[in-house]
Every structure is written in C-alpha cells, then in structure tokens.
Design a protein around this motif. Structure first.
Motif, short mmCIF file in Angstrom:
data_model
loop_
_atom_site.label_atom_id
_atom_site.label_comp_id
_atom_site.label_asym_id
_atom_site.label_seq_id
_atom_site.Cartn_x
_atom_site.Cartn_y
_atom_site.Cartn_z
N VAL A 57 -9.76 6.61 -0.99
CA VAL A 57 -8.90 5.76 -0.17
C VAL A 57 -9.43 5.72 1.27
O VAL A 57 -9.51 4.66 1.89
N HIS A 61 -5.27 9.52 4.58
CA HIS A 61 -4.94 9.84 3.18
C HIS A 61 -5.74 11.05 2.70
O HIS A 61 -6.85 11.30 3.16
N GLN A 67 -4.02 1.98 -4.24
CA GLN A 67 -4.39 1.70 -2.85
C GLN A 67 -5.86 1.32 -2.74
O GLN A 67 -6.24 0.42 -1.99
N GLU A 98 -2.79 6.47 -5.38
CA GLU A 98 -4.04 6.49 -4.61
C GLU A 98 -5.06 5.51 -5.15
O GLU A 98 -5.78 4.86 -4.39
N LEU A 117 0.82 -1.22 0.00
CA LEU A 117 0.00 0.00 0.00
C LEU A 117 0.85 1.27 0.00
O LEU A 117 0.53 2.25 -0.69
N ARG A 135 -4.14 4.45 6.36
CA ARG A 135 -4.80 4.92 5.12
C ARG A 135 -5.94 5.89 5.44
O ARG A 135 -6.40 6.62 4.57
N ALA A 181 -10.86 2.40 3.07
CA ALA A 181 -10.21 1.92 4.30
C ALA A 181 -11.22 1.78 5.43
O ALA A 181 -11.19 0.80 6.20
#
Length: 640
Positions: free
Chosen positions: A255, A250, A219, A216, A211, A247, A259
């Motif tokens: 993302v 972010h 991920q 982005e 990751l 994450r 997450a």
C-alpha cells in the motif's frame, strides 16, 4: 497434519466404489473422505480423470465443503475432459441460484475458471445476475469473474455489456466490491488493445473515498487504478495527492509503495513548486520506515528509491544515515545502499559518506569492498571539493597491499585523472609500485592507460610497457587495445624510447591477432604514423571528453516510464515490463493542460460518455511500444 493420511496412492476402482456406495451417510462424511482422497491423489499427480462422471454426480450434494472439492476437481480436469465438463453446466446454473451466497459465488467463480465453450456461454446469465446480487461477496466475486471471462472471450464480454456493468459497480455501497470492480477493469484495460481505462475527477474522488473501508489489497487495487486518472485542471493533482497521503502511513508495504507511485505520478501535473516540495517531504518518512523491514522488503524499497531520487532528488536528501550499511545486512542490500549513498552525496554530507566508505573498504566481503572503493572514486568525480580527500583515502587503501583493493583503486584513479588532468600525477609513483599485483583485465588496462597518458613524465615508461607487452598475445582484447594505444602515445611523446616497442606492437596487432577491432586500430595507427605524424598526434593525443557521473544516469524517457511502474518488478529490474512480459501496454505520461513535462503521442479513441459512444481524436491515449505507427484504440472513460 490430520489430512496427511489421504496422500496415499489410491486405485480408481476402489475410489469409485466408495464414492457410489449405497450405505447410509447422513452427514456425507464418507463422501467427504473419498473426495479428499481423490483431491490428494490429484495433487500428487495421479490421474483421477476416469472418475469425472462420478465426481460430477456429487455436485447435487448441498454441502459447501463437498462442492469446493468437486469444483476444484472440475477446474483441474475440464481441459482434458471438455465434453464431460459441459455436462456439469446445469448443476452450475442451479448452484448459481442457491440460497447460500457462498455457493452462488463459488459456482460463478468456478465457471469462470473453466475455459470450455458451453460453460462460458452458460456463464453469461448467472454472471449478469451475480453482478447485481444482494450479497456483496457474490458481487465482488462476479466482478473478478468478468475479468477471467474477458481473457477467454473478449467479444462476448463486450457484446453482453458486462464492462458497463463493472463500471456501474464503481458506485457500489460496499468498498470491497468497488475494489474488485476496479481491479477487473484495470486487468481488462491492460489486456485489451481496444479498451483503455480512463478515470475522470468524479470517479477518482469516489475511489479515494472508498480507500478507508477497504482491505489492504483492495486499497492497492484502487491506488493502482488511480494511475489512469489524468488531472485536467490546476489544483486537481494537489487535492488528490493530499487525500492519498494518509496511505503512506499504512502498515502494508505494498500500500505504501503504491501510494508513493501515485503521488510521484501526480507531481507531474502539479503546477506549484512549493506544493511539490511539500509532497516530497511527506514521501521521505514512509520510505525510511520501509528500510526497517526485513531484507527482502528493504531491497524492494531501495530499488524503488533509486528511481525516485533520480527524478526527485529532494526526497530523502536529508536522510543519508538511514542508508549506512549494517554489519548483518545481506550483500544485495549493502550494494543497493551504496548506490543510493553515492547519488545522495553532496558537499554538505560528503565527509560522512567518505568516512563510511573507507570503513566499508576494510570489510571481508570482496564484492562489497570493490563497490566501496569504486564509490570513493565516484565521489571524487562527482564533488570536486572532496577529490583531495578521496585520493588520500585511495592511497591509504593501496598501501594495504590487498590485491583486489589495489586493483579497484587503480581503476577509479584512472577516472579521477581524466576528470582532473595534471593535478594528481604525484601519486603515479605509488601506483607503479603495485604493477606486480595486477592480474585483472580492467585494472591492467587502467594502469596501462595511465602509463601511456603520462609517458612523458614517467622516466621508465618504456620499460613498464615492455613488461606488459611480454604476454601481449595472451592478454584479453581490453588489455591489448590499451597496450596498443599506450605504446603509440609513448612513441609520439618520446620517439627514441618508443621506437622499438611501436614496431613490435603494430606487427603483432596487424599480423598475429584475430580480433578485428584490434587489427583495424593497428592498421589505422600504422598508416597515420607512416604518412602524417602531426595528424597522428592530433588523433591520439586529442583532448578527452570530461568524465562525470552524469553518464550513469538513466535515460530520461526510460526513467519516466519506470516511475509509472514503482512497486512492480519493472522497478526492481530497472527494465520496462515489455522486456520480460509479452503484450504489455506501454505507459506514458498523458498530455493535459497542467502537465509540466512534454509528452508526445496522439491516437483516436472511443469515449463512453453517459452511455453514448463517440469517436474523437484523443491526444491522451498511449502510444504503442515501438512508436512506429499509430493505432486506433478505445478509451473506456468512466464518467458517472
């Protein structure tokens, strides 16, 4: 703006002549210009297919910009000219072996877009070579192409072992290649009835490790794939969630939300309550941060938050103020915030919420005001200790004499009367003063219900009902049903006052209306009153079920499924993907020894372990959408 000059209708003959011109063109400038004109005309909808053979001849020119335009042309017209597209196979294969990695990748990607049998057959060997190409750009493009090829010919992809090649790419040294391989495997799993992606702890750990070095969107792909990992041992879910938690900080909202989805999913496999509570605290700040973005991102975040707090109310329980509406919020954001405020309200913060709602009820926007007034009523029903203050606030609003405010207040006061019978009847006189302002069916029905329910306490209940009955036959069915029942209640409680009204209403309901529900209810009441007045009293005046805001909660099974689709359209619509996307697999929580929620469903699966397929009964496979029958499915177990 410099290319705007190319967007002019061109004649086929002239373009062909320019394309085949023998004049010296060392840098292929003239070829580029003509191809730009052709692509521009194609973009405008002009038919450039007669130039197919001439454009294909340009594939031999070793210039990347020209090849891009030729490939774009081929993709656009390959369906209408499949035979001509097949003639370009040799040029494609040659380009797939070019020294320039951009050309190699472009050739493989373009062949994947052309759904012509000869091109697809010719794609297999170049694709296999590209999957192990020395350049990571070629490898990641080839991984995506496998997924495209799977859509065209599933059997070919499986028979050629390309899925196993993708699986091997999960250990690639380049994180972008890993992300694309994961995205391709996820796509294949979603589109196949026989293949199900299933990650083990080893692969999940390697994906999480990749990751940090991914873009982005890479991920997002990897996080999405982690939804196919099912923890089997205590502590696995907690460890993976901790590694994913960074994450949440972010900058990209996709993302962050993905997450959040993975962590919410892993919480189902966490066995320690303190770990779950700690993780819930970590989810709050990133969700709050999303609410400082633009209104569109705010709305997406709010719709997802509404799902999350229904399952995990401890998330955001101390962040009520971030949901207070701003003057410049769009109406769709304001309405979403109101819904969340009502769900997060409790005895400790209710005063803040009620104060805000009273202020919102004086705004200009009609829809927003209606929602605010209704929210005050919901607070009264939800939190008993604040019912008195909510009633006082509603009376203040009624006294403003604003038509739509008065009507909305009457609707919610009816619910409060049902929740707290025989407590707030003193305000009925105030409500009756506003009968002339009622012109909406829901408000009329609510007021009529109140009059009928308290007919023995309202001295002029017969007069009030008679006024409503003046237009009985012209009223909506909702109002007619309320009038019928209220009149029967009046007759049962005060026979002398309701004698004339009940005869008139029953005659209208059974002889002059077309609605079957109203007519049937009229017949039932008439027969009850004619045969057994005591039985009629038990039926009509029976104790009502207690009203509560729990009825607004989402079905638990639907909520479980939607939480597996956080950050997608399903979470915004609050509908499962199957309702608006055909042939979508149903997601369910997969059983495991550490799952703390009961999930049913068994099927047969094929597990690929160390390259050897073996059929085993697998209770971890998904059930089908209807749950009507079990299917045999293949689990692609990525065990490296």
């Amino acid at each position: 703006m410099s290319d705007a000059k190319y967007f002019q209708r061109g004649k086929i003959q002239e373009l062909r002549a320019e394309l085949n011109s023998d004049k010296k063109d060392k840098q292929y400038v003239k070829k580029k210009t003509v191809l730009k004109k052709i692509v521009a005309n194609m973009t405008m909808g002009n038919d450039m297919s007669p130039l197919f053979a001439d454009v294909v001849d340009c594939m031999k020119i070793p210039v990347l910009e020209i090849k891009k335009m030729v490939y774009l042309y081929l993709i656009n017209y390959s369906r209408s000219k499949p035979d001509m597209a097949a003639k370009a196979v040799d040029a494609f294969v040659k380009d797939a072996e070019d020294a320039n990695p951009l050309i190699r990748a472009l050739a493989v990607r373009t062949m994947g877009y052309i759904s012509v049998d000869k091109v697809v057959e010719a794609l297999v060997d170049p694709l296999r070579q590209s999957l192990r190409d020395r350049d990571p750009y070629v490898r990641k493009t080839a991984a995506t192409t496998v997924a495209k090829l799977f859509m065209h010919d599933k059997e070919l992809v499986e028979s050629e072992g390309l899925i196993d090649k993708l699986r091997d790419m999960l250990t690639d040294s380049n994180p972008t290649v890993v992300a694309n391989a994961v995205a391709a495997l996820t796509e294949i799993s979603e589109r196949s009835d026989q293949i199900q992606l299933k990650l083990n702890m080893s692969i999940a750990s390697k994906l999480v490790a990749a990751l940090n070095d991914c873009s982005e969107w890479g991920q997002t792909y990897i996080l999405e794939a982690l939804m196919f990992y099912v923890p089997q041992e205590m502590g696995d879910a907690e460890m993976l969630a901790e590694r994913i938690a960074p994450r949440l900080q972010h900058a990209n909202s996709s993302v962050v939300l993905t997450a959040v989805k993975v962590i919410i999913y892993l919480m189902n496999y966490m066995t320690k309550d303190d770990e779950i509570t700690a993780m819930c605290r970590k989810l709050s700040p990133p969700l709050v941060t999303l609410l400082s973005s633009g209104p569109e991102v705010q709305y997406v975040a709010l719709r997802n938050i509404l799902l999350i707090i229904q399952r995990r109310p401890e998330v955001l329980k101390n962040d009520m103020k971030v949901f207070f509406c701003k003057y410049n919020d769009p109406i769709y954001v304001k309405l979403a915030k109101l819904e969340i405020m009502c769900r997060l309200a409790n005895s400790t913060n209710v005063d803040q919420v009620l104060s805000e709602l009273k202020e919102y009820a004086t705004e200009i926007d009609v829809d927003f005001v209606r929602k605010a007034v209704r929210s005050i009523g919901r607070l009264a029903v939800k939190i008993e200790s604040t019912a008195d203050r909510c009633i006082a606030a509603l009376i203040e609003l009624i006294q403003t004499k604003v038509n739509y405010v008065v009507q909305e207040a009457i609707v919610v006061i009816k619910d409060i009367f049902r929740k707290y019978p025989n407590q707030y009847e003193v305000i009925i006189g105030t409500l009756c003063e506003n009968l002339d302002n009622l012109d909406e069916p829901e408000a009329k029905a609510a007021m009529i219900w109140i009059i009928g329910q308290y007919a023995d306490r309202i001295e002029n209940a017969d007069v009030l009902l008679d006024d409503f009955l003046y237009c009985f036959l012209d009223e909506p069915v909702e109002v007619q049903l309320a009038l019928l029942t209220a009149t029967i209640k009046l007759f049962i409680k005060r026979p002398a006052a309701g004698q004339d009204l009940v005869t008139k209403v029953l005659k209208w309901a059974t002889e002059e209306v077309d609605n079957p529900d109203l007519r049937d209810r009229g017949y039932i009441y008439w027969r009850l009153l004619s045969t057994d007045l005591a039985a009629a009293k038990k039926v009509v005046l029976s104790e009502k079920l207690k009203i509560s805001t729990e009825s607004e909660n989402m079905d638990p099974m639907l909520l479980d499924e939607l939480l597996l689709h956080v950050s997608s359209l399903a979470a915004i619509y609050h509908k499962t993907p199957q309702t608006f996307i055909h042939h979508t697999k149903v997601r369910r929580l997969i059983p495991s020894p550490v799952l703390n929620r009961k999930v049913n469903g068994t099927s047969t699966s094929i597990q690929i372990v160390n390259g050897e397929p073996s059929r085993t009964p697998d209770s971890n496979a998904r059930t089908n959408a209807a749950g009507a029958s079990e299917r045999t499915s293949n689990n692609l177990l990525l065990d490296l």
